[in-house]
Write an enzyme that holds these catalytic residues in place. Structure first.
Site, PDB file in Angstrom:
ATOM      1  N   CYS A 114     -22.299 -18.979   1.192  1.00  0.00           N
ATOM      2  CA  CYS A 114     -23.085 -17.748   1.366  1.00  0.00           C
ATOM      3  C   CYS A 114     -24.046 -17.494   0.202  1.00  0.00           C
ATOM      4  O   CYS A 114     -25.017 -16.756   0.363  1.00  0.00           O
ATOM      5  CB  CYS A 114     -22.166 -16.551   1.568  1.00  0.00           C
ATOM      6  N   HIS A 250     -26.967 -10.349   0.164  1.00  0.00           N
ATOM      7  CA  HIS A 250     -26.300 -11.125   1.212  1.00  0.00           C
ATOM      8  C   HIS A 250     -25.652 -10.130   2.163  1.00  0.00           C
ATOM      9  O   HIS A 250     -25.035  -9.154   1.725  1.00  0.00           O
ATOM     10  CB  HIS A 250     -25.249 -12.047   0.589  1.00  0.00           C
ATOM     11  N   ASN A 280     -22.843 -11.839   9.505  1.00  0.00           N
ATOM     12  CA  ASN A 280     -22.935 -12.641   8.278  1.00  0.00           C
ATOM     13  C   ASN A 280     -23.447 -14.032   8.656  1.00  0.00           C
ATOM     14  O   ASN A 280     -22.735 -14.811   9.286  1.00  0.00           O
ATOM     15  CB  ASN A 280     -21.542 -12.717   7.645  1.00  0.00           C
TER      16      ASN A 280
HETATM   17  O1  UT7 Z   1     -19.993 -14.046   3.161  1.00  0.00           O
HETATM   18  C1  UT7 Z   1     -18.969 -14.527   2.347  1.00  0.00           C
HETATM   19  C2  UT7 Z   1     -18.229 -13.430   1.764  1.00  0.00           C
HETATM   20  N1  UT7 Z   1     -17.407 -12.785   2.738  1.00  0.00           N
HETATM   21  C3  UT7 Z   1     -17.257 -11.496   2.660  1.00  0.00           C
HETATM   22  O2  UT7 Z   1     -17.868 -10.880   1.836  1.00  0.00           O
HETATM   23  C4  UT7 Z   1     -16.230 -10.830   3.540  1.00  0.00           C
HETATM   24  C5  UT7 Z   1     -15.425  -9.906   2.697  1.00  0.00           C
HETATM   25  N2  UT7 Z   1     -14.407  -9.169   3.379  1.00  0.00           N
HETATM   26  C6  UT7 Z   1     -14.652  -8.228   4.331  1.00  0.00           C
HETATM   27  O3  UT7 Z   1     -15.765  -8.028   4.752  1.00  0.00           O
HETATM   28  C7  UT7 Z   1     -13.499  -7.386   4.795  1.00  0.00           C
HETATM   29  O4  UT7 Z   1     -12.385  -7.655   3.968  1.00  0.00           O
HETATM   30  C8  UT7 Z   1     -13.107  -7.601   6.276  1.00  0.00           C
HETATM   31  C9  UT7 Z   1     -14.158  -7.006   7.190  1.00  0.00           C
HETATM   32  C10 UT7 Z   1     -12.940  -9.071   6.532  1.00  0.00           C
HETATM   33  C11 UT7 Z   1     -11.774  -6.892   6.575  1.00  0.00           C
HETATM   34  O5  UT7 Z   1     -11.820  -5.540   6.198  1.00  0.00           O
HETATM   35  P1  UT7 Z   1     -10.636  -4.908   5.310  1.00  0.00           P
HETATM   36  O6  UT7 Z   1     -10.909  -3.461   5.210  1.00  0.00           O
HETATM   37  O7  UT7 Z   1     -10.587  -5.684   4.034  1.00  0.00           O
HETATM   38  O8  UT7 Z   1      -9.360  -5.113   6.200  1.00  0.00           O
HETATM   39  P2  UT7 Z   1      -8.039  -5.989   5.918  1.00  0.00           P
HETATM   40  O9  UT7 Z   1      -8.358  -7.436   5.840  1.00  0.00           O
HETATM   41  O10 UT7 Z   1      -7.331  -5.389   4.757  1.00  0.00           O
HETATM   42  O11 UT7 Z   1      -7.234  -5.724   7.246  1.00  0.00           O
HETATM   43  C12 UT7 Z   1      -6.881  -4.427   7.681  1.00  0.00           C
HETATM   44  C13 UT7 Z   1      -6.200  -4.522   9.040  1.00  0.00           C
HETATM   45  C14 UT7 Z   1      -5.145  -5.614   9.142  1.00  0.00           C
HETATM   46  O12 UT7 Z   1      -4.059  -5.089   9.859  1.00  0.00           O
HETATM   47  P3  UT7 Z   1      -2.721  -4.606   9.107  1.00  0.00           P
HETATM   48  O13 UT7 Z   1      -2.212  -5.797   8.381  1.00  0.00           O
HETATM   49  O14 UT7 Z   1      -3.179  -3.485   8.193  1.00  0.00           O
HETATM   50  O15 UT7 Z   1      -1.870  -4.131  10.235  1.00  0.00           O
HETATM   51  C15 UT7 Z   1      -5.811  -6.679   9.991  1.00  0.00           C
HETATM   52  O16 UT7 Z   1      -4.883  -7.429  10.730  1.00  0.00           O
HETATM   53  O17 UT7 Z   1      -7.154  -4.819  10.065  1.00  0.00           O
HETATM   54  C16 UT7 Z   1      -6.673  -5.858  10.897  1.00  0.00           C
HETATM   55  N3  UT7 Z   1      -7.803  -6.599  11.459  1.00  0.00           N
HETATM   56  C17 UT7 Z   1      -8.399  -6.245  12.625  1.00  0.00           C
HETATM   57  N4  UT7 Z   1      -8.143  -5.271  13.496  1.00  0.00           N
HETATM   58  C18 UT7 Z   1      -8.947  -5.186  14.579  1.00  0.00           C
HETATM   59  C19 UT7 Z   1      -8.429  -7.687  10.946  1.00  0.00           C
HETATM   60  N5  UT7 Z   1      -9.438  -8.054  11.768  1.00  0.00           N
HETATM   61  C20 UT7 Z   1      -9.424  -7.183  12.812  1.00  0.00           C
HETATM   62  C21 UT7 Z   1     -10.216  -7.049  13.960  1.00  0.00           C
HETATM   63  N6  UT7 Z   1      -9.935  -6.032  14.819  1.00  0.00           N
HETATM   64  N7  UT7 Z   1     -11.253  -7.872  14.243  1.00  0.00           N
END
Ligand code: UT7
Length: 323
Positions: A114, A250, A280
């Site tokens: 990225c 980005h 992304n």
């Molecule tokens: O480009 C390269 C760099 N990449 C990035 O910059 C990405 C960086 N990360 C992010 O953008 C975010 O961390 C995400 C969008 C990937 C996730 O957001 P988050 O607020 O960090 O959520 P999380 O990973 O802590 O997950 C929260 C909850 C989890 O459930 P539990 O364990 O709390 O029950 C996940 O299982 O959200 C759940 N979850 C979803 N729920 C519905 C993860 N993906 C989904 C989904 N739909 N698609």
């Protein structure tokens, strides 16, 4: 007097197929609401089955050349940032070179995931400032839809396909921060973070593999490292956030974009945001945002821009340029 790499053309290409968040509700335990609120993404483009990264890159390059009023043979070098090249070799850049009808110069790919476009810009600037090239076409192009695990809701809803390109030209500047062109760069990587964001396959491990990400860990690094790299690059030329007209970040997650702007003390009015429409697109996201930002009338000649990105590696960096 100082040699500067000045942007003289910009363009982009997005595949025809637009996929709204609601598509994922049919096959995954997810909602439009979750994707919008956690990432800011509303839709993304996916390449057609027979459409490859070099196809997208060629169209973006043609648009940038047309914008610059230049022909392929006016270009000395092509640097293409991608992690999703058509073939193991040759480079996607040489495929674009042939497709453009460019019969001289040289072309190569850069792979910093990225952060790839920031690394490519920095390399292009080094070629120009050292006199090895007068005009460089710098492209970011990706087909991340090809490395998604469609059963993993935590990654497959976040990425999209696309391409953007800039034409950089050697011009003389006064050697001050008022010059047009690239003014400063800051590049970093730390391979100890490999497991946070990687593809679990590759040529030497004999598979294509799928993208794996510990999203919340990457998020933590992003907010901390992006503002710092942007401020470091600005400080190289005696500038600070207060001088910046546009952050062109980005486009991974609106909350990362907002967090970085806040750390830099800039309001969202000074940020070009395209994540809602593109998702992304990895190395393509910054040139796409530059091209769309110009089209929207946001970016104007003379504006001070800071681009910043982080991705797999981890690798991250920033480029300061005056449009
Ligand atoms: O480009 C390269 C760099 N990449 C990035 O910059 C990405 C960086 N990360 C992010 O953008 C975010 O961390 C995400 C969008 C990937 C996730 O957001 P988050 O607020 O960090 O959520 P999380 O990973 O802590 O997950 C929260 C909850 C989890 O459930 P539990 O364990 O709390 O029950 C996940 O299982 O959200 C759940 N979850 C979803 N729920 C519905 C993860 N993906 C989904 C989904 N739909 N698609």
């Amino acid at each position: 007097m100082a040699g500067r790499s000045v942007v003289v053309g910009v363009g982009h290409y997005l595949p025809e197929r637009v996929v709204p968040n609601s598509e994922f509700e049919k096959t995954l335990d997810t909602t439009d609401e979750w994707i919008r609120t956690r990432s800011g993404i509303e839709r993304r483009h996916f390449a057609a089955d027979d459409e490859t990264t070099s196809d997208l890159a060629t169209k973006a390059a043609e648009a940038a050349l047309a914008d610059a009023g230049l022909e392929a043979d006016d270009i000395d070098a092509i640097i293409l940032a991608t992690s999703t090249a058509d073939l193991t070799f040759p480079s996607a850049a040489t495929m674009v070179q042939a497709r453009l009808g460019m019969t001289k110069g040289f072309a190569f790919d850069v792979q910093a995931v990225c952060a790839g476009f920031v690394f490519a810009l920095s390399n292009a600037n080094a070629l120009i400032v050292s006199g090895q090239a007068k005009r460089v076409l710098v492209i970011g192009a990706e087909t991340f839809s090809r490395i998604m695990d469609w059963t993993d809701r935590s990654t497959c809803v976040l990425f999209g396909d696309g391409a953007g390109a800039l034409v950089l030209e050697a011009q003389d500047g006064a050697g001050t921060a008022q010059d047009r062109g690239i003014l400063a760069t800051d590049l970093n990587s730390d391979g100890r973070y490999r497991d946070l964001l990687y593809v679990d396959g590759g040529v030497s491990t004999q598979s294509t593999g799928h993208l794996r990400m510990q999203g919340n860990q990457v998020f933590r690094h992003a907010v901390e490292k992006l503002a710092k790299t942007a401020e470091t690059a600005l400080s190289h030329v005696g500038l600070s956030s207060a001088d910046v007209d546009w952050i062109v970040p980005h486009q991974a997650n609106i909350r990362i974009i907002q967090g970085t702007a806040k750390k830099m003390g800039l309001p969202m009015e000074n940020v070009v945001v395209t994540v809602q429409d593109h998702g992304n697109t990895s190395a393509a996201s910054i040139p796409l945002a530059l091209s769309v930002g110009k089209e929207r009338g946001q970016i104007k000649p003379g504006d001070l821009i800071v681009t910043e990105a982080i991705g797999g590696g981890l690798a991250w960096g920033a480029v300061v340029l005056r449009w």
